[in-house]
Scaffold this active site. Structure first.
Site, PDB file in Angstrom:
ATOM      1  N   ARG A   1     -38.583  -4.926  32.448  1.00 51.08           N
ATOM      2  CA  ARG A   1     -36.872  -5.551  31.933  1.00 51.08           C
ATOM      3  C   ARG A   1     -37.290  -6.896  31.627  1.00 51.08           C
ATOM      4  O   ARG A   1     -37.536  -7.835  32.496  1.00 51.08           O
ATOM      5  CB  ARG A   1     -36.048  -5.180  33.256  1.00 51.08           C
ATOM      6  CG  ARG A   1     -34.639  -5.436  32.954  1.00 51.08           C
ATOM      7  CD  ARG A   1     -34.033  -5.149  34.419  1.00 51.08           C
ATOM      8  NE  ARG A   1     -32.569  -5.490  34.147  1.00 51.08           N
ATOM      9  CZ  ARG A   1     -31.688  -4.501  33.877  1.00 51.08           C
ATOM     10  NH1 ARG A   1     -32.075  -3.130  33.477  1.00 51.08           N
ATOM     11  NH2 ARG A   1     -30.309  -4.804  33.608  1.00 51.08           N
TER      12      ARG A   1
ATOM     13  N   ARG B   1       0.829  -1.081   0.038  1.00 48.27           N
ATOM     14  CA  ARG B   1       0.004  -0.101   0.079  1.00 48.27           C
ATOM     15  C   ARG B   1       0.728   1.250  -0.116  1.00 48.27           C
ATOM     16  O   ARG B   1       1.942   1.307   0.472  1.00 48.27           O
ATOM     17  CB  ARG B   1      -0.963  -0.015   1.151  1.00 48.27           C
ATOM     18  CG  ARG B   1      -0.300   0.077   2.671  1.00 48.27           C
ATOM     19  CD  ARG B   1      -1.236   0.319   3.609  1.00 48.27           C
ATOM     20  NE  ARG B   1      -2.106  -0.710   3.786  1.00 48.27           N
ATOM     21  CZ  ARG B   1      -3.058  -0.578   4.763  1.00 48.27           C
ATOM     22  NH1 ARG B   1      -3.327   0.471   5.358  1.00 48.27           N
ATOM     23  NH2 ARG B   1      -3.838  -1.585   5.201  1.00 48.27           N
TER      24      ARG B   1
ATOM     25  N   GLN C   1     -11.035  -8.866   8.881  1.00 47.27           N
ATOM     26  CA  GLN C   1     -10.227  -8.286   9.827  1.00 47.27           C
ATOM     27  C   GLN C   1      -9.101  -9.116  10.289  1.00 47.27           C
ATOM     28  O   GLN C   1      -9.535 -10.275  10.863  1.00 47.27           O
ATOM     29  CB  GLN C   1     -11.237  -7.828  10.797  1.00 47.27           C
ATOM     30  CG  GLN C   1     -12.271  -6.824  10.490  1.00 47.27           C
ATOM     31  CD  GLN C   1     -11.753  -5.510  10.211  1.00 47.27           C
ATOM     32  OE1 GLN C   1     -10.521  -5.167  10.272  1.00 47.27           O
ATOM     33  NE2 GLN C   1     -12.724  -4.658  10.171  1.00 47.27           N
TER      34      GLN C   1
END
Length: 424
Positions: A172, A82, A114
């Site tokens: 909840r 790169r 990744q």
């Protein structure tokens, strides 16, 4: 109208490239992308998964660093060097992907994998890619299901009241009553060339691929490293032929079982130091029906008397190899009707490189020269004579345990209820 078969033959086959971005200037952990994780360079885990998936026309690493380039080529990747313009701290992933696409016009679909996701498996990539090749999606990215209740951030010390973002505190839910939310896990992003050129990684006809939490490991800071190491030993992908088949370990004495140091007197070498952990590691292998042969070479200073003592101490055969180490190892294998994939080899220097490359499993101590470190499939944290053999023994036994479990699961899947008594 042309027949369907002829139309298919005339269709251009897409060039699908895997691309791992691995800049040398990581701010979190220096050269994080090639730091050893469970005996493998971090980038090696995803390269192994990408190559073994057999889904890509090419597998690339985009880097600006010489050492990363060496590791990438060792693990079978091509390297896109790169430019400085996309190697800055401020550079985003899209900039680097666009540069790659601009320089490789043959590529139609890019899978940005990744390097920090070491629990990626070939099956994840294969199944996600089918969303593009079979269902016509233009971008696909990996997600994981999380059960986190989120609250609005407020300024500390102010009077602003926080608010719930994804729950009603009065109702909840229990975990088992709530499906949770899908969050990007950063493992991979498939994107077509058209979207990349338009400045998007996710867009067009977009889909997600859900991965289980145990495979969603992302290494961002050094404190995550020990946690990730344990996770990858349990859930990582170790290759196609490396799980259950090891039946023989060939272990160098000097520089592996011992530290390679010999106290010298007027009459020659008198003693070597052996770590009890290493001896126990050898015994553990033998208990699991892995034979162990200790090897030395003409270059070693090990006297015959000390070799005999080591043989008695470990209950292992000691063999002295001459110049053609690979040929003599092959002869040992042939005499036992073994293939390379059934052999583990532990060496420590340039003369061991060929065997380290060929063996189904191979390892070197952490203080081995770079040429040996690059050839080995597992690099120990421990030094020669200080637990490296035990560490490699633990690694072999862990893989055998994983293989037994996999065979058990495969058997359960194969046997239906009517066959169950016959299978067990």
């Amino acid at each position: 109208m042309a027949p369907a078969k002829k139309r298919k033959r005339n269709e251009k086959r897409q060039h699908i490239a895997a691309l791992i971005l691995a800049r040398g200037g990581s701010k979190g952990i220096r050269l994080k992308n090639i730091k050893m994780l469970a005996g493998v360079p971090l980038i090696g885990w995803v390269l192994r998964a990408a190559l073994d998936s057999k889904q890509f026309n090419s597998v690339w690493v985009s880097t600006d660093h010489d050492e990363i380039e060496k590791v990438a080529t060792t693990w079978g990747a091509q390297v896109h060097r790169r430019s400085p313009e996309v190697s800055k701290d401020s550079t985003c992933s899209l900039d680097a992907i666009q540069e790659f696409a601009k320089n490789h016009k043959e590529v139609d679909v890019v899978c940005n994998i990744q390097a920090t996701s070491p629990c990626l498996h070939p099956s994840h990539l294969k199944e996600a890619l089918e969303l593009i090749t079979k269902q016509g999606f233009e971008s696909v990215f990996s997600v994981v299901r999380r059960h986190h209740f989120r609250w609005q951030e407020v300024n500390i010390g102010g009077f602003e009241v926080t608010k719930p973002l994804n729950l009603d505190p009065r109702k909840r839910p229990r975990r088992q009553d709530w499906a949770g939310e899908l969050c990007e896990n950063g493992s991979f992003y498939f994107t077509t060339r058209r979207l990349i050129e338009e400045g998007q990684i996710q867009g067009g006809k977009c889909a997600y691929y859900e991965m289980l939490p145990e495979y969603s490991v992302d290494i961002d800071v050094d404190i995550d490293w020990p946690v990730a190491e344990q996770r990858v030993l349990r859930f990582g992908y170790f290759g196609q032929d490396k799980l259950e088949v090891v039946r023989l370990l060939l272990c160098k004495i000097s520089g592996c079982l011992t530290d390679g140091c010999f106290p010298i007197s007027a009459s020659g070498p008198e003693m070597v130091t052996v770590n009890e952990k290493d001896i126990n590691g050898i015994r553990m292998l033998k208990q699991e029906e892995v034979d162990v042969i200790l090897i030395s070479s003409n270059e070693d200073l090990l006297p015959k008397g000390l070799a005999e003592k080591l043989s008695n101490m470990t209950d292992c055969q000691v063999i002295k190899l001459e110049k053609d180490i690979q040929g003599e190892v092959k002869a040992i294998m042939d005499s036992r009707k073994l293939d390379w994939k059934e052999v583990a080899y532990m060496g420590n220097d340039v003369q061991d490189v060929e065997c380290l490359n060929l063996a189904g499993l191979s390892a070197v101590p952490t203080d081995a020269p770079v040429v040996a470190l690059n050839a080995a499939k597992y690099s120990c944290h421990s030094a020669a004579g200080k637990g490296a053999v035990r560490e490699f023994a633990d690694h072999i036994l862990l893989l055998k345990k994983k293989a037994k479990f996999k065979r058990f699961i495969d058997l359960l899947l194969y046997c239906d209820d009517s066959m169950f008594p016959q299978c067990f």
